[in-house]
Write a protein that holds these residues in place. Structure first.
Motif, PDB file in Angstrom:
ATOM      1  N   ASP A  88      30.251 -52.474  11.437  1.00 29.53           N
ATOM      2  CA  ASP A  88      30.338 -52.729  12.870  1.00 29.53           C
ATOM      3  C   ASP A  88      30.803 -54.172  13.058  1.00 29.53           C
ATOM      4  OD1 ASP A  88      30.101 -52.455  15.620  1.00 29.53           O
ATOM      5  OD2 ASP A  88      27.941 -52.849  15.637  1.00 29.53           O
ATOM      6  N   PRO A  89      32.128 -54.401  13.134  1.00 36.63           N
ATOM      7  CA  PRO A  89      32.633 -55.778  13.241  1.00 36.63           C
ATOM      8  C   PRO A  89      32.273 -56.424  14.578  1.00 36.63           C
ATOM      9  CG  PRO A  89      34.407 -54.185  13.504  1.00 36.63           C
ATOM     10  CD  PRO A  89      33.201 -53.405  13.108  1.00 36.63           C
ATOM     11  N   PHE A  90      32.245 -57.753  14.589  1.00 34.25           N
ATOM     12  CA  PHE A  90      31.955 -58.510  15.806  1.00 34.25           C
ATOM     13  C   PHE A  90      33.254 -58.963  16.470  1.00 34.25           C
ATOM     14  CE2 PHE A  90      27.821 -60.170  13.661  1.00 34.25           C
ATOM     15  CZ  PHE A  90      27.256 -58.923  13.795  1.00 34.25           C
ATOM     16  N   VAL A  91      33.188 -59.127  17.773  1.00 33.09           N
ATOM     17  CA  VAL A  91      34.274 -59.721  18.549  1.00 33.09           C
ATOM     18  C   VAL A  91      33.676 -60.825  19.408  1.00 33.09           C
ATOM     19  CG1 VAL A  91      35.620 -57.584  18.608  1.00 33.09           C
ATOM     20  CG2 VAL A  91      33.993 -58.067  20.451  1.00 33.09           C
ATOM     21  N   LEU A  92      34.524 -61.649  19.971  1.00 38.63           N
ATOM     22  CA  LEU A  92      34.074 -62.718  20.861  1.00 38.63           C
ATOM     23  C   LEU A  92      34.308 -62.316  22.309  1.00 38.63           C
ATOM     24  CD1 LEU A  92      33.010 -65.716  21.008  1.00 38.63           C
ATOM     25  CD2 LEU A  92      35.417 -66.353  21.328  1.00 38.63           C
ATOM     26  N   ALA A  93      33.290 -62.481  23.146  1.00 39.66           N
ATOM     27  CA  ALA A  93      33.411 -62.223  24.579  1.00 39.66           C
ATOM     28  C   ALA A  93      33.402 -63.552  25.321  1.00 39.66           C
ATOM     29  CB  ALA A  93      32.259 -61.343  25.057  1.00 39.66           C
ATOM     30  N   THR A  94      34.384 -63.735  26.191  1.00 37.02           N
ATOM     31  CA  THR A  94      34.493 -64.954  26.987  1.00 37.02           C
ATOM     32  C   THR A  94      34.737 -64.567  28.446  1.00 37.02           C
ATOM     33  OG1 THR A  94      36.907 -65.153  26.825  1.00 37.02           O
ATOM     34  CG2 THR A  94      35.591 -66.090  25.014  1.00 37.02           C
ATOM     35  N   PRO A  95      34.572 -65.512  29.374  1.00 32.90           N
ATOM     36  CA  PRO A  95      35.006 -65.238  30.750  1.00 32.90           C
ATOM     37  C   PRO A  95      36.492 -64.911  30.770  1.00 32.90           C
ATOM     38  CG  PRO A  95      33.644 -67.227  30.663  1.00 32.90           C
ATOM     39  CD  PRO A  95      33.948 -66.851  29.241  1.00 32.90           C
TER      40      PRO A  95
ATOM     41  N   THR B 235      29.855 -65.322  23.735  1.00 29.84           N
ATOM     42  CA  THR B 235      28.934 -64.661  22.815  1.00 29.84           C
ATOM     43  C   THR B 235      29.691 -63.740  21.876  1.00 29.84           C
ATOM     44  OG1 THR B 235      26.791 -63.524  22.700  1.00 29.84           O
ATOM     45  CG2 THR B 235      28.449 -62.568  24.163  1.00 29.84           C
ATOM     46  N   LEU B 236      29.064 -63.399  20.777  1.00 28.70           N
ATOM     47  CA  LEU B 236      29.577 -62.350  19.906  1.00 28.70           C
ATOM     48  C   LEU B 236      29.003 -61.018  20.356  1.00 28.70           C
ATOM     49  CD1 LEU B 236      29.380 -63.844  16.287  1.00 28.70           C
ATOM     50  CD2 LEU B 236      31.282 -63.897  17.908  1.00 28.70           C
ATOM     51  N   LEU B 237      29.810 -59.966  20.257  1.00 28.64           N
ATOM     52  CA  LEU B 237      29.364 -58.614  20.566  1.00 28.64           C
ATOM     53  C   LEU B 237      29.723 -57.691  19.410  1.00 28.64           C
ATOM     54  CD1 LEU B 237      30.518 -58.114  24.292  1.00 28.64           C
ATOM     55  CD2 LEU B 237      28.184 -58.488  23.461  1.00 28.64           C
ATOM     56  N   PRO B 238      28.859 -56.737  19.083  1.00 21.16           N
ATOM     57  CA  PRO B 238      29.225 -55.736  18.077  1.00 21.16           C
ATOM     58  C   PRO B 238      30.244 -54.760  18.651  1.00 21.16           C
ATOM     59  CG  PRO B 238      27.061 -55.244  18.983  1.00 21.16           C
ATOM     60  CD  PRO B 238      27.469 -56.562  19.567  1.00 21.16           C
ATOM     61  N   GLN B 239      31.139 -54.292  17.802  1.00 21.92           N
ATOM     62  CA  GLN B 239      32.204 -53.388  18.242  1.00 21.92           C
ATOM     63  C   GLN B 239      31.658 -52.155  18.960  1.00 21.92           C
ATOM     64  OE1 GLN B 239      35.602 -54.092  17.318  1.00 21.92           O
ATOM     65  NE2 GLN B 239      36.201 -52.498  18.768  1.00 21.92           N
TER      66      GLN B 239
ATOM     67  N   THR C  11      16.998 -61.356  26.272  1.00 18.78           N
ATOM     68  CA  THR C  11      16.279 -60.211  25.716  1.00 18.78           C
ATOM     69  C   THR C  11      17.190 -59.024  25.433  1.00 18.78           C
ATOM     70  OG1 THR C  11      15.751 -59.445  27.948  1.00 18.78           O
ATOM     71  CG2 THR C  11      14.147 -60.879  26.869  1.00 18.78           C
ATOM     72  N   SER C  12      18.425 -59.018  25.934  1.00 23.20           N
ATOM     73  CA  SER C  12      19.332 -57.897  25.707  1.00 23.20           C
ATOM     74  C   SER C  12      20.771 -58.372  25.743  1.00 23.20           C
ATOM     75  CB  SER C  12      19.121 -56.805  26.767  1.00 23.20           C
ATOM     76  OG  SER C  12      19.613 -57.239  28.025  1.00 23.20           O
ATOM     77  N   LEU C  13      21.652 -57.600  25.119  1.00 26.57           N
ATOM     78  CA  LEU C  13      23.081 -57.920  25.169  1.00 26.57           C
ATOM     79  C   LEU C  13      23.623 -57.833  26.584  1.00 26.57           C
ATOM     80  CD1 LEU C  13      24.509 -56.172  21.970  1.00 26.57           C
ATOM     81  CD2 LEU C  13      24.105 -58.612  22.342  1.00 26.57           C
ATOM     82  N   SER C  14      23.106 -56.898  27.387  1.00 27.03           N
ATOM     83  CA  SER C  14      23.568 -56.759  28.766  1.00 27.03           C
ATOM     84  C   SER C  14      23.307 -58.036  29.562  1.00 27.03           C
ATOM     85  CB  SER C  14      22.890 -55.573  29.437  1.00 27.03           C
ATOM     86  OG  SER C  14      23.257 -54.362  28.812  1.00 27.03           O
ATOM     87  N   THR C  15      22.168 -58.672  29.338  1.00 24.05           N
ATOM     88  CA  THR C  15      21.854 -59.931  30.013  1.00 24.05           C
ATOM     89  C   THR C  15      22.827 -61.018  29.589  1.00 24.05           C
ATOM     90  OG1 THR C  15      19.510 -59.363  30.132  1.00 24.05           O
ATOM     91  CG2 THR C  15      20.077 -61.685  30.379  1.00 24.05           C
ATOM     92  N   ILE C  16      23.097 -61.101  28.288  1.00 21.51           N
ATOM     93  CA  ILE C  16      24.030 -62.118  27.799  1.00 21.51           C
ATOM     94  C   ILE C  16      25.417 -61.912  28.393  1.00 21.51           C
ATOM     95  CG2 ILE C  16      25.264 -62.903  25.743  1.00 21.51           C
ATOM     96  CD1 ILE C  16      22.759 -62.617  24.155  1.00 21.51           C
ATOM     97  N   VAL C  17      25.872 -60.665  28.443  1.00 12.00           N
ATOM     98  CA  VAL C  17      27.202 -60.371  28.979  1.00 12.00           C
ATOM     99  C   VAL C  17      27.313 -60.804  30.435  1.00 12.00           C
ATOM    100  CG1 VAL C  17      28.756 -58.493  29.635  1.00 12.00           C
ATOM    101  CG2 VAL C  17      27.753 -58.534  27.353  1.00 12.00           C
ATOM    102  N   GLU C  18      26.259 -60.614  31.191  1.00 11.28           N
ATOM    103  CA  GLU C  18      26.268 -61.036  32.595  1.00 11.28           C
ATOM    104  C   GLU C  18      26.401 -62.558  32.699  1.00 11.28           C
ATOM    105  OE1 GLU C  18      26.621 -60.985  36.465  1.00 11.28           O
ATOM    106  OE2 GLU C  18      26.550 -59.174  35.224  1.00 11.28           O
TER     107      GLU C  18
ATOM    108  N   HIS D   8      15.397 -60.594  16.855  1.00  6.06           N
ATOM    109  CA  HIS D   8      16.516 -59.646  16.785  1.00  6.06           C
ATOM    110  C   HIS D   8      17.381 -59.996  15.571  1.00  6.06           C
ATOM    111  CE1 HIS D   8      16.098 -57.599  20.697  1.00  6.06           C
ATOM    112  NE2 HIS D   8      15.675 -58.755  21.150  1.00  6.06           N
ATOM    113  N   CYS D   9      17.679 -59.015  14.740  1.00  3.64           N
ATOM    114  CA  CYS D   9      18.520 -59.289  13.586  1.00  3.64           C
ATOM    115  C   CYS D   9      19.924 -59.701  14.022  1.00  3.64           C
ATOM    116  CB  CYS D   9      18.573 -58.078  12.649  1.00  3.64           C
ATOM    117  SG  CYS D   9      19.189 -56.557  13.392  1.00  3.64           S
ATOM    118  N   PHE D  10      20.389 -59.213  15.204  1.00  2.00           N
ATOM    119  CA  PHE D  10      21.720 -59.595  15.668  1.00  2.00           C
ATOM    120  C   PHE D  10      21.772 -61.087  15.989  1.00  2.00           C
ATOM    121  CE2 PHE D  10      25.071 -59.939  18.987  1.00  2.00           C
ATOM    122  CZ  PHE D  10      26.136 -59.531  18.211  1.00  2.00           C
TER     123      PHE D  10
END
Length: 291
Positions: free
Chosen positions: A160-167, A233-237, A217-224, A193-195
């Motif tokens: 499961d490769p990572f990508v970078l999320a930016t504005p 942030t990094l996100l899993p594919q 506490t969650s990826l959804s919070t970070i994405v917001e 969290h291991c991630f």
């Protein structure tokens, strides 16, 4: 006793109920009935969670081998009939469950219709403890089980490769070099969290730099927060279908060496259901999101 062990692991009635795939009132009622039977409280109820009483510590030490013995009898019976006689207790980590479950659960129902499942979500450490005491049958994790734990079979699923999320309004040259990122802009999950640990390792955030970053506490919070221009942030594919649909987010590929994680299904080595669990792993390998 299984419920009491789950509360001990999580320190919280609600989280224990989620892990055991029951409602919180049902779990609380059973714990209260257990305490009534014992004539003493097992847990102190606190505003921030629960903790073991002195009696509770002694009780849990005796309950662990009792539950393990019960599981051994259960395994013996299943070995005799060659198939599970109850739902398979399946745990997934929070950075996998919301992204894989919509794909794998229908596939498991279709390909292995004789099997039933109870699903729970928990962090890796808690799930490995649950595998050890028999309250969980299989777990989907994204890190190597540590040495010294229960003897486990590890069945690799896929990378499961990572990508970078930016504005989206931020100019970013591709592919992105992780070494060039500003550490103070990298948003992380909270500890446990291991991630989070994988992101810290990939971005080489060491010492104080790993503790100064924002923790969610969650990826959804970070994405917001990323969408609001608060960082990157990094996100899993596997999360992109759900987490990268916001037009305020832009996703960028990483430069070599690319970061990522390896997903695997794990179970106790001594289980009589190893063949069944391998069948489950095979179905999951064929249902990777985006394939």
């Amino acid at each position: 006793m299984r419920y009491a062990l789950a509360v001990t692991r999580t320190g919280h009635f609600g989280q224990a109920a989620d892990e055991c795939a029951v409602s919180q009132p049902a779990l609380s009622q059973q714990i209260l009935a257990l305490e009534t039977l014992c004539g003493s409280t097992i847990f102190d109820r606190l505003k921030s969670g629960v903790r073991l009483t002195p009696f509770g510590r002694d009780f849990i030490e005796l309950a662990r081998p009792a539950v393990a013995a019960s599981e051994a009898l259960d395994n013996f019976a299943m070995r005799n009939v060659g198939k599970p006689n109850r739902p398979i207790r399946f745990g997934l980590i929070p950075t996998v469950a919301p992204y894989l479950l919509p794909e794998i659960f229908p596939a498991l129902t279709r390909e292995l219709p004789a099997l039933k499942f109870t699903i729970s979500e928990s962090r890796t450490e808690a799930m490995l403890e649950s595998l050890g005491d028999g309250s969980l049958d299989i777990a989907l994790i994204a890190s190597e089980p540590p040495a010294g734990g229960p003897r486990l079979v590890v069945s690799p699923l896929f990378e499961d490769p990572f990508v970078l999320a930016t504005p989206s309004d931020e100019l970013t040259a591709e592919p992105v070099s992780l070494a060039a990122l500003e550490p103070e802009r990298i948003l992380l999950l909270d500890e446990g969290h291991c991630f989070r640990d994988q992101t810290i390792s990939a971005c080489r955030l060491e010492g104080e730099r790993s503790t100064r970053t924002f923790a969610a506490t969650s990826l959804s919070t970070i994405v917001e927060f990323v969408a609001s221009g608060q960082g990157v942030t990094l996100l899993p594919q596997i999360s992109l279908r759900k987490e990268a649909s916001d037009p305020r987010i832009a996703v960028h590929q990483l430069d070599d060496p690319r970061a990522g994680r390896h997903l695997a299904l794990v179970w106790r080595e001594a289980t009589p259901l190893g063949r069944t669990f391998e069948d489950i792993a095979a179905v999951i390998r064929g249902t990777r999101p985006g394939d």
